[in-house]
Design an enzyme around this catalytic site. Structure first.
Site, mmCIF file in Angstrom:
data_model
loop_
_atom_site.group_PDB
_atom_site.id
_atom_site.type_symbol
_atom_site.label_atom_id
_atom_site.label_comp_id
_atom_site.label_asym_id
_atom_site.label_seq_id
_atom_site.Cartn_x
_atom_site.Cartn_y
_atom_site.Cartn_z
ATOM 1 N NE ARG A 153 -1.804 -4.893 2.474
ATOM 2 C CZ ARG A 153 -1.137 -5.701 3.480
ATOM 3 N NH1 ARG A 153 -0.323 -5.046 4.838
ATOM 4 N NH2 ARG A 153 -1.564 -6.732 3.382
ATOM 5 C CG ASN A 158 -2.456 -14.030 -0.321
ATOM 6 O OD1 ASN A 158 -3.281 -13.140 0.476
ATOM 7 N ND2 ASN A 158 -0.886 -14.459 -0.224
ATOM 8 C CE LYS A 159 -2.002 -8.078 -2.576
ATOM 9 N NZ LYS A 159 -2.877 -6.659 -3.121
ATOM 10 N NE ARG A 214 -8.417 -3.188 -2.613
ATOM 11 C CZ ARG A 214 -6.946 -4.388 -2.336
ATOM 12 N NH1 ARG A 214 -6.336 -4.194 -0.923
ATOM 13 N NH2 ARG A 214 -5.606 -4.723 -2.876
ATOM 14 C CG ASP A 233 -6.703 -10.501 0.188
ATOM 15 O OD1 ASP A 233 -6.935 -9.503 0.572
ATOM 16 O OD2 ASP A 233 -5.914 -10.662 -0.421
ATOM 17 C CB ALA A 270 -8.572 -10.256 4.426
ATOM 18 C CD GLN A 301 1.559 -5.308 -1.182
ATOM 19 O OE1 GLN A 301 1.736 -5.423 -2.417
ATOM 20 N NE2 GLN A 301 0.019 -5.432 -2.014
#
Length: 344
Positions: free
Chosen positions: A44, A243-244, A87, A233, A46, A192
């Protein structure tokens, strides 16, 4: 520590799902292994996703038994689309796959095409290491010795070829004997920040403090956070950034506390074909990521909303840090200038 490595017959990846309890490497021997590794978050970040997908496409092409170029390209397009389905949000995935497709558009033989694909995938990895270092150098210019910097998710060395994006300044500061204090949000639901960022920075000897996501506001206030830096991302043409999940909340808090909020990402993450953040597809993942921790059920059987990403509007972003430098202000005008003379 290399997160992704090419071998003649397979790809080796660091299994990020096993961290921090075990440092485990997995061999991906075919395109299905690659697809599964990306979907299951074994690899994981990007840039690392893009590198893995590129190697995966090159690996798949090696197995084609045809000598007919038309059939070769048909097979390649099929496998490109298969890997692209793994993804939907991280644009580096599509960028890397399409770069490989372009590299063999004028190949005169199947053997030439196979060799070119491998070479191009390796180039993407080599370039990423240099890109991350340059991002780190630009980011480090924004900080001072002793600064306390907050981040979320993992945009570090294990998510790239080396150094990372948002974590690059921490690694480079360590090399330069400069002290930066990291505050890592745990990053629910799959942790994460707790499992990866805290592990990576502590392994590098960086002073890192772990907090739960809902401690961010109190931490900004009590610990006098100097800045927030995150990865990305996908960055839309107007600067809106996916992003996350949880990044948007940090940006809103940083704005409330008048703390600079930076996005660190390579040019390959900027998607000028996507006009605004509203056009970025947001991946939704399995409800078990929310209802279970380490396989243990922690919630009743209820509906779950589990978006993997959120979008931070450009007006909350102090600056976007790339390998070409730092952009701020009118992103819609300035972002396209970064691509002048760059192979896209």
């Amino acid at each position: 520590m290399k997160s992704v490595q090419w071998h003649d017959t397979h790809i080796t990846i660091l299994n990020q799902q096993a961290l921090p309890h075990k440092t485990e490497y997995l061999e991906l021997k075919n395109i299905k292994d690659v697809w599964d590794a990306i979907v299951a978050l074994k690899v994981r970040g990007a840039p690392a996703i893009g590198m893995t997908a590129a190697f995966g496409l090159a690996l798949a092409a090696k197995s084609y038994e045809t000598n007919d170029l038309a059939q070769f390209h048909a097979n390649l397009k099929r496998d490109r689309d298969y890997l692209a389905s793994s993804r939907p949000t991280a644009v580096n995935l599509f960028w890397a796959l399409d770069r490989l497709m372009k590299s063999v558009a004028n190949a005169t033989s199947v053997n030439e095409a196979k060799t070119t694909l491998i070479h191009e995938a390796i180039c993407i990895q080599v370039e990423d290491e240099d890109v991350c270092r340059r991002i780190g150098e630009h980011a480090l210019s924004l900080f001072q010795d002793g600064d306390r910097i907050m981040t979320i998710c993992n945009a570090g060395a294990i998510a790239t070829a080396r150094y990372g994006t948002a974590l690059a300044p921490f690694h480079l500061a360590k090399e330069k004997e400069m002290t930066l204090h990291a505050y890592a949000c745990e990053t629910r639901p799959v942790l994460q920040g707790a499992r990866l960022t805290a592990w990576e920075l502590s392994q590098a000897g960086v002073d890192v403090t772990l907090i739960t996501d809902n401690m961010a506001a109190q931490t900004m206030k009590a610990k006098r956070i100097s800045a927030v830096i995150v990865g990305a991302d996908r960055i839309a043409a107007n600067g809106d950034t996916a992003n996350k999940i949880g990044t948007l909340g940090l940006a809103i808090l940083a704005n409330a506390f008048n703390i600079p909020f930076y996005v660190a990402a390579p040019l390959s993450t900027i998607d000028l074909q996507t006009e605004t953040g509203d056009d970025i597809p947001i991946e939704e993942r399995a409800k078990e990521e929310v209802t279970h921790i380490a396989g243990v059920n922690i919630a009743p059987n209820v509906n779950v909303y589990n978006p993997a990403f959120d979008v931070t509007p450009h007006e909350l972003i102090t600056g976007i840090i790339t390998e070409k430098g730092i952009v701020s202000g009118d992103y819609k005008t300035k972002l396209p200038t970064l691509f002048e003379g760059v192979f896209t």
